[in-house]
Motif scaffolding. Structure first.
Motif, PDB file in Angstrom:
ATOM      1  N   ASP A   1      37.988  38.837  46.657  1.00 46.91           N
ATOM      2  CA  ASP A   1      37.276  38.354  46.583  1.00 46.91           C
ATOM      3  C   ASP A   1      35.293  38.766  46.265  1.00 46.91           C
ATOM      4  O   ASP A   1      34.483  39.271  47.115  1.00 46.91           O
ATOM      5  N   PHE A   2      35.218  39.110  45.028  1.00 47.48           N
ATOM      6  CA  PHE A   2      34.219  39.568  44.640  1.00 47.48           C
ATOM      7  C   PHE A   2      32.790  38.746  45.106  1.00 47.48           C
ATOM      8  O   PHE A   2      31.717  39.392  44.660  1.00 47.48           O
ATOM      9  N   ARG A   3      32.806  37.113  45.430  1.00 46.10           N
ATOM     10  CA  ARG A   3      31.940  36.225  45.720  1.00 46.10           C
ATOM     11  C   ARG A   3      31.642  36.863  47.026  1.00 46.10           C
ATOM     12  O   ARG A   3      30.900  35.457  47.952  1.00 46.10           O
TER      13      ARG A   3
ATOM     14  N   PRO B   1      33.982  37.587  38.739  1.00 43.10           N
ATOM     15  CA  PRO B   1      35.044  38.594  38.905  1.00 43.10           C
ATOM     16  C   PRO B   1      35.344  38.572  37.489  1.00 43.10           C
ATOM     17  O   PRO B   1      34.921  38.224  37.018  1.00 43.10           O
ATOM     18  N   PRO B   2      35.903  39.676  38.190  1.00 47.00           N
ATOM     19  CA  PRO B   2      36.329  40.563  36.189  1.00 47.00           C
ATOM     20  C   PRO B   2      38.066  39.525  36.407  1.00 47.00           C
ATOM     21  O   PRO B   2      38.358  39.193  36.917  1.00 47.00           O
ATOM     22  N   PRO B   3      37.847  39.767  34.909  1.00 47.12           N
ATOM     23  CA  PRO B   3      39.418  38.285  34.757  1.00 47.12           C
ATOM     24  C   PRO B   3      40.474  39.355  34.556  1.00 47.12           C
ATOM     25  O   PRO B   3      40.352  40.433  34.612  1.00 47.12           O
ATOM     26  N   VAL B   4      41.323  38.212  34.554  1.00 44.82           N
ATOM     27  CA  VAL B   4      42.522  39.335  34.385  1.00 44.82           C
ATOM     28  C   VAL B   4      43.183  40.201  34.024  1.00 44.82           C
ATOM     29  O   VAL B   4      42.261  39.912  32.444  1.00 44.82           O
ATOM     30  N   GLY B   5      43.442  41.386  33.705  1.00 42.52           N
ATOM     31  CA  GLY B   5      43.021  42.629  33.168  1.00 42.52           C
ATOM     32  C   GLY B   5      42.065  43.285  32.728  1.00 42.52           C
ATOM     33  O   GLY B   5      42.226  44.334  32.301  1.00 42.52           O
TER      34      GLY B   5
ATOM     35  N   ARG C   1      43.506  41.087  42.823  1.00 36.56           N
ATOM     36  CA  ARG C   1      45.394  40.971  43.168  1.00 36.56           C
ATOM     37  C   ARG C   1      45.658  41.082  41.824  1.00 36.56           C
ATOM     38  O   ARG C   1      47.085  41.800  41.293  1.00 36.56           O
ATOM     39  N   ALA C   2      45.113  40.054  41.162  1.00 38.02           N
ATOM     40  CA  ALA C   2      46.446  39.150  40.270  1.00 38.02           C
ATOM     41  C   ALA C   2      46.761  40.181  38.635  1.00 38.02           C
ATOM     42  O   ALA C   2      46.766  40.590  38.145  1.00 38.02           O
ATOM     43  N   THR C   3      44.822  41.158  38.080  1.00 39.41           N
ATOM     44  CA  THR C   3      44.834  42.308  37.955  1.00 39.41           C
ATOM     45  C   THR C   3      45.935  43.930  37.261  1.00 39.41           C
ATOM     46  O   THR C   3      46.414  44.169  36.906  1.00 39.41           O
TER      47      THR C   3
END
Length: 790
Positions: A111-113, A132-136, A194-196
């Motif tokens: 969680d970046f926030r 936070p950065p998007p997926v990828g 984690r999604a990235t």
């Protein structure tokens, strides 16, 4: 109504405005340099450490099996634990430029926030949709911008240790002051979700937990409780680091910089004091007759002292006020430069008030002290002598008698006149030469440190003659690695080492966090140990180990001849320290094959490859090809290092020191230039009638300019000679102690082969620059004006 004493001080300054202006300028410059250094030191002393503390660094760092959110909640509820965060790491490589790959340490953030431990922040200008950065998407620590060609929005090719590749969308920069500067370590730090990681087809092999605790020794106390809680939940602990007092990884370098800045502050204060003594001494020399007249008229000592103390105190205070803002501004610039070199931000917008007070107090106090001393001297002089006009040798008299006089007669007339002027006023000349010598000594020190740094890099390469080091993710049978290496035309020789991380212990007590333990093969040619004490591994003592000097510095309980245990998991080996070697890099232990068999098992394979390449092979492309080919063969590589990278890391750690030293030299030389200019200016003012006589007798302006340049060069050459003697006295401690403090590696001291000649050139240039303006002014002054001068 203006008090009489104030009028007198104003008249004194107005009549001799030239010397007053020189004294004011010299004082202002000396205060500027001193104030700038004090301001920089005051900001760095507090802000760098405070910046690291604001990240809430962890007290416990654990590499574990996978954990669930429920287990994290249990850990957070343990008494004494203040915060817990899971942040696994994945190693990769990133192509920062075509054909140039750098290691990339990817931190997987949940969680970046809601960052709680080892926090970092978005860099200014980061788009809102990148946090936070998007997926990828991939965020990079801002110090990596010195390696990346493209900006946010570009694609960054990645390769993982298993051979897989991915195209990361570079989303922007973050600021993480807890990380080592990328420029020094030659590594990038990335942050993904984690999604990235899942989108790139990468899984996590375990986790990494960060915990903060309360209390000075709470981490050591809580570590067994935390590991027991994880064991009860079925989570294995693979590695444990304990930091009761978290320390920034480059704190040694920051401490060395602070020591350097403190030494510079003391030095510049001394230079400023010498400059003040010289200037006020020259200013008061012409007041001797005035003091004699006042004494003849019945003035009491306290009255005379009060008048001159008022005048010079006002002059010093005015110089302090004039230099205060530029000094604070320059100090802030210096502090920001050093902070940027260590990837920090300054937290304080302005230097503290004590710096303001110190500059003003020194500006007023130093002239007052010198004036009191000179007035006391003048009051002790008989009135009859005080009322005499200046005596002594005539301007053209050759100094000395006998053999010395005969030597001087050989010299050209202008040179004799210049030397005569210097020798008639030895005290200001020597003081000026001393100020200049300090600047030249710092200049030579910077050159010597650079030469020593280059010599040290060469020494490191001699002790590690390999071209490429590959660290595998796990151990593989040596015969399999040998079979794979057969036929590689670019590899001339290969050695297969074993390594493990172990905790040094004594009597069941943990001495340090896990350290690297490696076992070289018998008769290794990939290391030429620089033995400082004891001996290298020789097979005679099956339980003998050799430690590096850095490990001894980091773990004071270790000593040559001591008996200890090395523990990894449930395995432990009793060892004896039989030798100490000097080695650049993290502290580690060289162990015998028997010790490694105990720690890992006799059947364990090799997980470290040391390679020397065939002639004509370039280490960097060869390392890239080897990593890719090994991954394709099912042998993932966790890390790689080339000889070029090692030299770049050494340069990255030490370049900032040499840059700061050179900046110090420039500031000190600036003070020396102005001190010399003031000295020559005072000489011109005191010899105004002599100049007029010379011009009346046909002396041209060019001859007068050369005369004063020769005088400045004589003083500069004295300063150069003093600097040659001072430079080794400064350079050797700097080289020895800074190497030990910064990287725990004692440098090989070397004098710069061309440093003396460079110092001579700088001294001559300084003399010409310092004398040009007052000499030109003297040449332009009409004869009638100079002959009317008192």
């Amino acid at each position: 109504m203006i008090p009489v004493r104030v009028k007198k001080a104003g008249c004194d300054f107005g009549v001799r405005w030239g010397r007053t202006l020189l004294a004011f300028s010299g004082l202002a410059i000396g205060l500027f340099v001193t104030g700038a250094v004090l301001a920089a030191y005051s900001l760095l002393r507090t802000d760098l450490e405070a910046g690291y503390r604001r990240t809430n660094p962890p007290n416990l760092v654990l590499r574990t099996d996978a954990v669930t959110p429920e287990i994290l909640r249990r850990l957070a509820d343990l008494p004494g634990v203040t915060a817990v965060e899971q942040r696994p790491l994945v190693m990769a490589r990133a192509e920062v430029r075509p054909g140039r790959w750098l290691p990339l340490e990817l931190a997987v953030v949940d969680d970046f926030r809601a960052l709680r431990v080892a926090t970092f922040t978005p860099e200014a200008g980061l788009p809102a949709d990148a946090w936070p950065p998007p997926v990828g998407g991939l965020l990079v620590e801002r110090d990596g911008r010195y390696f990346l060609d493209g900006g946010p929005g570009t694609t960054l090719p990645l390769r993982f240790s298993d051979g897989a590749s991915a195209a990361a969308a570079f989303s922007g920069y973050v600021f993480d002051p807890g990380q080592h500067p990328s420029r020094m370590e030659m590594v990038l730090y990335g942050y993904v979700t984690r999604a990235t990681l899942a989108a790139w087809g990468q899984g996590l092999d375990g986790s990494r937990l960060l915990l903060t605790t309360s209390g000075p020794d709470s981490a050591t106390t809580l570590a067994p409780t935390v590991t027991a809680a994880l064991a009860a939940a079925g989570v294995g602990v693979r590695r444990l680091e304990i930091h009761d007092q978290p320390r920034y990884g480059h704190q040694n370098q920051l401490d060395a910089l602070m020591l350097l800045m403190a030494g510079l502050a003391v030095t510049t204060l001394g230079m400023g004091t010498v400059l003040v003594v010289n200037l006020i001494d020259a200013l008061m020399t012409r007041e001797r007759r005035a003091i004699g007249v006042m004494r003849a008229l019945g003035a009491r000592p306290e009255q005379v002292a009060r008048d001159y103390l008022l005048a010079t105190g006002f002059l010093g205070l005015a110089a302090g006020l004039a230099s205060l803002w530029p000094a604070l501004a320059m100090g802030t610039v210096i502090a920001r430069f050093i902070a940027a070199g260590n990837n920090f931000d300054l937290l304080s917008p302005h230097p503290p008030l004590w710096v303001w007070a110190a500059v003003l107090a020194f500006g007023a106090g130093a002239p007052l002290a010198v004036t009191a001393w000179r007035v006391r001297q003048a009051m002790r002089m008989p009135v009859r002598l005080a009322l005499l006009r200046g005596g002594g040798a005539s301007a053209g008299a050759a100094p000395g008698t006998g053999a010395l006089a005969r030597v001087f007669t050989v010299l050209p007339l202008l040179v004799r006149l210049a030397l005569g002027a210097v020798l008639r006023r030895p005290r200001p000349a020597v003081l000026t030469a001393l100020v200049l010598a300090i600047g030249l000594a710092f200049f030579l020190t910077a050159l010597n440190v650079r030469a020593s740094m280059q010599g040290t890099a060469a020494a490191v390469m001699r002790t590690k003659p390999y071209d490429v080091q590959l660290v595998l993710r796990q151990a593989y049978p040596t015969d399999r690695l040998q079979a794979w290496m057969t036929g590689r035309s670019e590899v001339r020789a290969a050695e297969y080492w074993r390594g493990v991380e172990a905790v040094p212990m004594v009597d069941g007590r943990r001495l340090a966090n896990p350290v690297a333990v490696v076992a070289p093969p018998a008769g290794t040619r990939m290391i030429r140990p620089d033995v400082l004490a004891g001996h290298w591994l020789d097979g005679a003592d099956a339980q003998g180990v050799v430690v590096t000097q850095k490990l001894l510095a980091d773990v004071p309980d270790l000593r040559l001849g001591g008996r200890y245990q090395l523990r990894t998991g449930e395995r432990a080996a009793a060892v004896t320290v039989v030798g100490v070697v000097r080695e650049f890099g993290p502290g580690r232990v060289y162990a015998s094959a028997a010790v490694m068999d105990t720690l890992r098992g006799a059947a364990s394979g090799a997980d470290i490859l040391y390679l020397t390449l065939a002639a004509g092979s370039s280490p960097r492309p060869a390392a890239q090809a080897l990593q890719d080919d090994l991954a394709a063969a099912g042998i993932p590589v966790m890390a790689a290092e080339t000889a070029e990278t090692l030299v770049a890391i050494i340069d990255g750690h030490l370049a900032l020191i040499t840059t700061v030293l050179m900046a110090i030299a420039v500031l000190a030389l600036l003070t020396g230039v102005l001190g010399l200019a003031a000295c020559i200016g005072v000489s011109v003012a005191e010899r105004a009638r002599e100049v007029g006589v010379m011009k009346a007798m046909g002396g041209g302006g060019a001859a007068l300019i050369r005369l004063f340049i020769y005088e400045a060069m004589a003083i500069a050459l004295v300063g150069w000679a003093i600097a040659l003697a001072l430079a080794p006295l400064i350079s050797r401690p700097v080289v020895g102690r800074f190497g030990q403090r910064i990287i725990r590696y004692p440098f090989d001291y070397q004098d710069c082969s061309w440093g003396a000649f460079a110092g001579l050139g700088v001294a001559v240039l300084v003399a010409v620059l310092a004398a040009a303006m007052p000499a030109a002014a003297a040449a332009r002054t009409p004869v009638a004006t100079t002959l009317r001068t008192e």
